[in-house]
Design a protein around this motif. Sequence first.
Motif, PDB file in Angstrom:
ATOM      1  N   PRO A  15       0.816  -1.229   0.000  1.00 41.63           N
ATOM      2  CA  PRO A  15       0.000   0.000   0.000  1.00 41.63           C
ATOM      3  C   PRO A  15       0.847   1.276   0.000  1.00 41.63           C
ATOM      4  O   PRO A  15       1.949   1.300   0.549  1.00 41.63           O
ATOM      5  CB  PRO A  15      -0.791  -0.098   1.307  1.00 41.63           C
ATOM      6  N   PHE A  16       0.311   2.300  -0.620  1.00 39.37           N
ATOM      7  CA  PHE A  16       0.951   3.616  -0.604  1.00 39.37           C
ATOM      8  C   PHE A  16      -0.146   4.660  -0.759  1.00 39.37           C
ATOM      9  O   PHE A  16      -1.269   4.328  -1.147  1.00 39.37           O
ATOM     10  CB  PHE A  16       1.970   3.753  -1.740  1.00 39.37           C
ATOM     11  N   GLN A  17       0.214   5.891  -0.445  1.00 42.76           N
ATOM     12  CA  GLN A  17      -0.721   6.985  -0.684  1.00 42.76           C
ATOM     13  C   GLN A  17      -0.381   7.641  -2.003  1.00 42.76           C
ATOM     14  O   GLN A  17       0.783   7.817  -2.339  1.00 42.76           O
ATOM     15  CB  GLN A  17      -0.671   7.983   0.466  1.00 42.76           C
ATOM     16  N   ARG A  64       5.988   4.768   0.731  1.00 47.93           N
ATOM     17  CA  ARG A  64       4.735   5.062   1.436  1.00 47.93           C
ATOM     18  C   ARG A  64       3.869   6.037   0.661  1.00 47.93           C
ATOM     19  O   ARG A  64       2.664   6.114   0.889  1.00 47.93           O
ATOM     20  CB  ARG A  64       5.043   5.677   2.801  1.00 47.93           C
ATOM     21  N   ARG A  85      -9.937  11.085  -1.795  1.00 48.68           N
ATOM     22  CA  ARG A  85      -8.490  11.016  -1.722  1.00 48.68           C
ATOM     23  C   ARG A  85      -8.105  10.070  -0.590  1.00 48.68           C
ATOM     24  O   ARG A  85      -8.873   9.802   0.316  1.00 48.68           O
ATOM     25  CB  ARG A  85      -7.890  12.401  -1.445  1.00 48.68           C
ATOM     26  N   ALA A  86      -6.875   9.566  -0.678  1.00 49.93           N
ATOM     27  CA  ALA A  86      -6.405   8.652   0.364  1.00 49.93           C
ATOM     28  C   ALA A  86      -6.358   9.364   1.713  1.00 49.93           C
ATOM     29  O   ALA A  86      -6.043  10.545   1.800  1.00 49.93           O
ATOM     30  CB  ALA A  86      -5.017   8.158   0.000  1.00 49.93           C
ATOM     31  N   ALA A  87      -6.697   8.657   2.750  1.00 51.57           N
ATOM     32  CA  ALA A  87      -6.633   9.233   4.095  1.00 51.57           C
ATOM     33  C   ALA A  87      -5.236   9.022   4.661  1.00 51.57           C
ATOM     34  O   ALA A  87      -4.589   8.018   4.398  1.00 51.57           O
ATOM     35  CB  ALA A  87      -7.661   8.562   4.990  1.00 51.57           C
ATOM     36  N   GLU A  88      -4.759  10.011   5.390  1.00 49.38           N
ATOM     37  CA  GLU A  88      -3.451   9.886   6.028  1.00 49.38           C
ATOM     38  C   GLU A  88      -3.574   8.937   7.220  1.00 49.38           C
ATOM     39  O   GLU A  88      -4.633   8.761   7.784  1.00 49.38           O
ATOM     40  CB  GLU A  88      -2.976  11.251   6.533  1.00 49.38           C
ATOM     41  N   GLY A  89      -2.491   8.334   7.637  1.00 53.25           N
ATOM     42  CA  GLY A  89      -2.552   7.540   8.860  1.00 53.25           C
ATOM     43  C   GLY A  89      -1.716   6.291   8.779  1.00 53.25           C
ATOM     44  O   GLY A  89      -1.666   5.645   7.754  1.00 53.25           O
ATOM     45  N   GLY A 131       3.131   0.421  11.391  1.00 50.06           N
ATOM     46  CA  GLY A 131       4.171   0.478  10.364  1.00 50.06           C
ATOM     47  C   GLY A 131       3.680   0.339   8.945  1.00 50.06           C
ATOM     48  O   GLY A 131       4.432   0.541   8.011  1.00 50.06           O
ATOM     49  N   PHE A 132       2.448  -0.021   8.741  1.00 48.20           N
ATOM     50  CA  PHE A 132       1.940  -0.153   7.386  1.00 48.20           C
ATOM     51  C   PHE A 132       1.175   1.101   6.998  1.00 48.20           C
ATOM     52  O   PHE A 132       0.569   1.756   7.831  1.00 48.20           O
ATOM     53  CB  PHE A 132       1.010  -1.364   7.266  1.00 48.20           C
ATOM     54  N   VAL A 133       1.221   1.413   5.703  1.00 49.57           N
ATOM     55  CA  VAL A 133       0.458   2.555   5.228  1.00 49.57           C
ATOM     56  C   VAL A 133      -0.985   2.120   5.058  1.00 49.57           C
ATOM     57  O   VAL A 133      -1.265   1.129   4.396  1.00 49.57           O
ATOM     58  CB  VAL A 133       1.017   3.048   3.877  1.00 49.57           C
ATOM     59  N   MET A 134      -1.872   2.850   5.695  1.00 46.07           N
ATOM     60  CA  MET A 134      -3.290   2.563   5.499  1.00 46.07           C
ATOM     61  C   MET A 134      -3.792   3.474   4.393  1.00 46.07           C
ATOM     62  O   MET A 134      -3.597   4.674   4.449  1.00 46.07           O
ATOM     63  CB  MET A 134      -4.073   2.859   6.773  1.00 46.07           C
ATOM     64  N   THR A 135      -4.404   2.915   3.394  1.00 47.62           N
ATOM     65  CA  THR A 135      -4.944   3.775   2.346  1.00 47.62           C
ATOM     66  C   THR A 135      -6.415   3.468   2.160  1.00 47.62           C
ATOM     67  O   THR A 135      -6.840   2.317   2.224  1.00 47.62           O
ATOM     68  CB  THR A 135      -4.224   3.567   1.005  1.00 47.62           C
ATOM     69  N   GLU A 185      -8.012   0.566  -4.081  1.00 45.65           N
ATOM     70  CA  GLU A 185      -6.842   1.174  -3.459  1.00 45.65           C
ATOM     71  C   GLU A 185      -5.916   1.693  -4.568  1.00 45.65           C
ATOM     72  O   GLU A 185      -5.870   1.113  -5.655  1.00 45.65           O
ATOM     73  CB  GLU A 185      -6.074   0.127  -2.652  1.00 45.65           C
TER      74      GLU A 185
END
Lengths: 285, 174
Positions: A5-7, A50, B4-8, B12-16, B35
Amino acid sequence: MKPAPFQYHAPRTIEEAVATLARVAPDDGRVLAGGQSLVPTMAFRLARPRHLVDINGVAALSRLVVENGKLCIGATVRHAAFERPVAKGPLGELLREVVRHIAHKPIRARGTFCGSIAHADPASEWCLVAAALGAEMVARSARGERVIPAKDFFSGIMTTALQEGELLTEVRLPLLSADTRFGFCEFNRRAGDFAIAMALVTFRLKNSAIIEPRVAISGAEATPRRIAQAETALDSHAPDAKTFAAAADAAAKAIDPLDDENTSADYRRGLVRTVVLRALERAAT
Amino acid sequence: MGERAAEGLVTGFVMTEKLAFTLNVNGRDFPVRVEPRRTLADTIREECKLTGTHLGCEHGVCGACTIIIDGEAVRSCLMFAVQAAGKRIRTVEGLANGNELHPLQRAFIAHHGLQCGFCTPGFLMLAVNTLEQQPDIGDEELLDVLASNLCRCTGYGNIVKAVKAARDEMRAGK
């Protein structure tokens, strides 16, 4: 495998792109251009950025123009753009000759010139062109813009002078005079595969003698570079078999070849001799 | 581009969050929610339910996932779906005109250009794109283009024959 996953960020202007990069680069943010190297690396999970800053929607980065004697290649200009001559004279022809060796048609439709330069794979054809012709790399960040000459740009395998938060917005190549001759030779085991060694040479003739010789090699060493010893062997000499053999020998002696389980250093050294010789022969005909 | 993707960050993993956008495939709009990391190939198969596009290596080498976007054959495993929003996508499902197969599809049958069929959609889209762009492409250049994709059954000879036959037929029909 599937990328982690990435933004996703999709800026529309260069200012917005560098502002976003300034924010996310410290948190492992990367630039996404053509994606033909980065996305496979992500699929293997060798890269897990990320954030991705997708610059494909930045219209100002797609320019491909000649300005002040230089060809300016914007960050989203695809490899395929060079399949037709993009500049008058030998430069356009040189780029058209080289681009045929880059991967395959669908990859050339997406991958970008500047992306190859920023990725700095030792087997990259465009990095060889940049080193041979003395390209200028334009790096932009929230702090401002700077121009990095090719000789200071490539610092190791997939390592460049670009700093965190910097976007390679453009690469500039000097136009070549109408009488410039060039020759390119690449060796790999399969069509479209990574080069094991390649050479790009240019020179002009004055009173039947070689002047302004450039001999650059890549694929064989960690970074692409000009080989001064080979250029000295050519300078002011007649463009004949004896001169070319001497230059090829000088290049083979001068390099510090990569060594891996498939391709030994000695083999690469031998290949460098051959590709330099063939590139010179092509330039002479 | 919808949401848009949410920050957070969590452990340790990117939550999108998923992004909502529309893909236009073969002239039809497909609203999707995926995603950002979802490739175009996976999205076409799993969200648009168009499973003609095949996934082999998932890193751009085999060419099975080749589709046409805005007139260029590309690897759909090397694009994220969100990057194709607003673009014109063509897949193998769009080649036939109703029950009438595309000349290249007929040529693949006539010349036995496939056995298991896994690589076929990729070869068809690559070759159709090439013949549309260069109707007069020579044999040597055609071979160079087709070297882009892998086939483990045919030994390539019949694929090359089929594409040449389609080229000649399409050219004669012009």
